[in-house]
Write a protein that holds these residues in place. Structure first.
Motif, short mmCIF file in Angstrom:
data_model
loop_
_atom_site.label_atom_id
_atom_site.label_comp_id
_atom_site.label_asym_id
_atom_site.label_seq_id
_atom_site.Cartn_x
_atom_site.Cartn_y
_atom_site.Cartn_z
N LYS A 85 15.76 49.04 36.65
CA LYS A 85 16.89 49.02 35.72
C LYS A 85 17.90 50.10 36.08
CE LYS A 85 16.27 49.96 31.22
NZ LYS A 85 16.07 49.70 29.78
N GLY A 86 17.42 51.28 36.40
CA GLY A 86 18.33 52.36 36.77
C GLY A 86 19.16 52.02 37.98
N LYS A 87 18.53 51.42 38.98
CA LYS A 87 19.25 51.04 40.19
C LYS A 87 20.20 49.87 39.92
CE LYS A 87 15.80 52.73 43.45
NZ LYS A 87 14.86 52.40 44.55
N GLY A 88 19.79 48.97 39.03
CA GLY A 88 20.67 47.87 38.66
C GLY A 88 21.93 48.37 37.98
N ALA A 89 21.77 49.34 37.08
CA ALA A 89 22.93 49.90 36.39
C ALA A 89 23.88 50.58 37.38
CB ALA A 89 22.47 50.90 35.33
N ASP A 90 23.32 51.31 38.34
CA ASP A 90 24.16 51.96 39.34
C ASP A 90 24.86 50.94 40.24
OD1 ASP A 90 23.45 54.43 38.34
OD2 ASP A 90 21.92 54.83 39.87
N LYS A 91 24.17 49.85 40.55
CA LYS A 91 24.79 48.79 41.36
C LYS A 91 25.94 48.13 40.59
CE LYS A 91 23.96 47.36 44.87
NZ LYS A 91 24.62 47.56 46.20
N PHE A 92 25.73 47.90 39.28
CA PHE A 92 26.80 47.34 38.48
C PHE A 92 28.01 48.27 38.46
CE2 PHE A 92 28.96 47.05 34.32
CZ PHE A 92 29.51 45.78 34.47
N LYS A 93 27.78 49.56 38.32
CA LYS A 93 28.88 50.53 38.35
C LYS A 93 29.66 50.42 39.66
CE LYS A 93 29.63 55.52 38.86
NZ LYS A 93 30.85 55.64 38.03
N GLU A 94 28.92 50.39 40.75
CA GLU A 94 29.57 50.31 42.07
C GLU A 94 30.42 49.05 42.19
OE1 GLU A 94 28.06 48.91 46.46
OE2 GLU A 94 26.70 50.19 45.30
N LEU A 95 29.85 47.91 41.82
CA LEU A 95 30.56 46.64 41.98
C LEU A 95 31.70 46.49 40.98
CD1 LEU A 95 27.45 44.33 42.52
CD2 LEU A 95 29.08 45.10 44.26
N ALA A 96 31.48 46.92 39.73
CA ALA A 96 32.52 46.77 38.71
C ALA A 96 33.75 47.59 39.06
CB ALA A 96 31.97 47.19 37.35
N GLU A 97 33.55 48.80 39.51
CA GLU A 97 34.69 49.65 39.87
C GLU A 97 35.40 49.12 41.12
OE1 GLU A 97 32.96 53.74 37.81
OE2 GLU A 97 33.03 53.59 40.01
N LYS A 98 34.62 48.53 42.02
CA LYS A 98 35.21 47.94 43.23
C LYS A 98 36.04 46.70 42.89
CE LYS A 98 33.74 45.45 47.41
NZ LYS A 98 32.55 45.01 48.20
N TYR A 99 35.47 45.79 42.11
CA TYR A 99 36.15 44.52 41.85
C TYR A 99 37.34 44.66 40.92
CZ TYR A 99 32.18 42.22 44.14
OH TYR A 99 31.23 41.81 45.04
N THR A 100 37.34 45.69 40.08
CA THR A 100 38.49 45.89 39.18
C THR A 100 39.51 46.86 39.77
OG1 THR A 100 37.40 47.70 37.97
CG2 THR A 100 37.06 45.45 37.14
N ASN A 101 39.29 47.28 41.00
CA ASN A 101 40.22 48.21 41.67
C ASN A 101 40.49 49.46 40.84
OD1 ASN A 101 40.69 46.59 44.03
ND2 ASN A 101 41.96 45.24 42.76
N GLY A 102 39.44 49.95 40.19
CA GLY A 102 39.57 51.17 39.43
C GLY A 102 40.10 51.00 38.03
N ALA A 103 40.37 49.77 37.61
CA ALA A 103 40.85 49.55 36.25
C ALA A 103 39.76 49.82 35.22
CB ALA A 103 41.36 48.12 36.07
N VAL A 104 38.51 49.80 35.67
CA VAL A 104 37.37 50.10 34.82
C VAL A 104 36.56 51.22 35.44
CG1 VAL A 104 35.19 49.20 33.89
CG2 VAL A 104 37.23 47.76 33.89
N ARG A 105 36.15 52.15 34.62
CA ARG A 105 35.23 53.20 35.06
C ARG A 105 33.93 53.07 34.28
NH1 ARG A 105 37.77 57.74 33.73
NH2 ARG A 105 36.41 58.51 32.08
N ILE A 106 32.81 52.95 35.00
CA ILE A 106 31.50 52.83 34.37
C ILE A 106 30.82 54.19 34.39
CG2 ILE A 106 29.30 51.60 34.35
CD1 ILE A 106 31.67 49.72 34.07
#
Length: 337
Positions: free
Chosen positions: A47-68
């Motif tokens: 779960k911890g690694k999944g959350a970190d992966k989501f952070k990485e991908l979300a910030e990448k795909y939103t071009n920084g419009a979202v910060r996790i």
């Protein structure tokens, strides 16, 4: 007034105002949209690694419009507090154990706690990746919660300071469980004494003898150092621990559509990643527990496993009035139970 009660009062206004903000305001905000993602396990678990992966991908795909902002290991909220914090808007995303939704009033989720209802990951994923799993997530929406995905942790083992080879070995033992009426009944069925306790308190409770043993997945055993205070571990695979990644529905619905779409893409990929590594991580942690030399590991024989199944299957029938006979039947039909 408790700290959490104060939080509840002060956040209601701000949470509602944020959630009701016009989409245009959110879309043109100079500052990135901040999503606080809180969870109660270690960073190096599935779960911890999944959350970190989501952070990485979300910030990448939103071009920084979202910060996790990820808060692991109960650093923001303990597991007794986090769902209410989400409903109040103090945190935007969680991945609580599926057992947490029973006390919230959505008892159907406790079907995941039934012993031996899933015969491995293939049967499990027929539910979590199918129509039955989605129908269960939809039941959270009246509580202000949007279900985004299911993440695996794995199948549970049992531990104590005495050997566990048969259901009778659990008689009279005080065993820590998550808050779940199904898990309480499971322990009573083998004459054990269920003890509901926060995840963060388990190590000390085992160390001091407040409880005699517990059930959990191997990744949680090792990362929480439970193997240091338990002499015996039985690989029973008697139950499943999984999570639902959830968000505050009002917050989620208030996001710009394009941002929400990118977050959904990130969540889909993070889910595939988290589920892929879950079994691998648990296998690795089993070897780490074995290498520590501090816990004796017992793999059940076919006859011993059959004895545990026979002892625990009556829980299914006893829990029909709570979980719902229709819900249990839908799982049976989806998995070919």
């Amino acid at each position: 007034m408790s700290k959490f009660s104060q939080l509840r009062r002060t956040l209601i206004g701000s949470a509602l105002s944020l959630a009701l903000a016009p989409l245009s305001t959110l879309a043109v905000a100079a500052e990135p949209i901040v999503i606080k993602f809180s969870h109660v396990v270690a960073q190096d678990t599935p779960k911890g690694k999944g959350a970190d992966k989501f952070k990485e991908l979300a910030e990448k795909y939103t071009n920084g419009a979202v910060r996790i902002e990820v808060y692991p290991n109960s650093t923001l909220y303990k597991d007794k507090e986090e769902v209410e914090a989400l409903q109040l808007g103090a945190v935007q995303m969680l991945a609580p154990s599926l057992s947490k939704f029973g006390p919230l009033g959505v008892r159907e989720f406790e079907v995941f706690d039934l012993p031996y209802i899933f015969d491995g990951y293939e049967a499990l994923h027929k539910v979590t990746k199918g129509a039955v799993g989605q129908q269960l997530l939809d039941k959270l929406e009246p509580r202000g919660i949007k279900g985004l995905a299911y993440w695996d942790n794995g199948f549970k083992a049992l531990s104590a300071n005495t050997p566990i080879r048969a259901p009778a070995d659990l008689r009279g033992k005080k065993l820590r469980i998550q808050s779940s009426k199904v898990l309480e009944e499971q322990m009573r069925e083998v004459k054990a004494l269920p003890q509901v306790m926060a995840f963060s308190e388990v190590y000390q409770a085992l160390q001091t003898g407040v409880v005699d043993g517990t059930e959990n997945t191997l990744s949680n055993y090792f990362t929480q150092k439970v193997h240091e205070v338990q002499k015996h571990l039985a690989l029973t695979d008697h139950g499943y621990i999984g999570y639902a990644v959830i968000t505050n529905k009002r917050f989620w619905d208030g996001l710009p559509a394009d941002v929400r779409g990118q977050l959904e893409k990130a969540m889909d990929e993070a889910t595939d990643y988290a589920n892929q590594i879950a079994k691998e991580e648990n296998d690795q942690m089993l070897e780490a527990v074995r290498a520590s030399g501090r816990t004796e590991i017992h793999a059940l024989s076919d006859a011993e496993r059959a004895a545990f199944i026979k002892a625990l299957l009556p829980v299914h029938k006893k829990m029909e009035s709570r979980v719902g006979a229709t819900t249990i039947k839908s799982i049976y039909e989806a998995t070919g139970f």
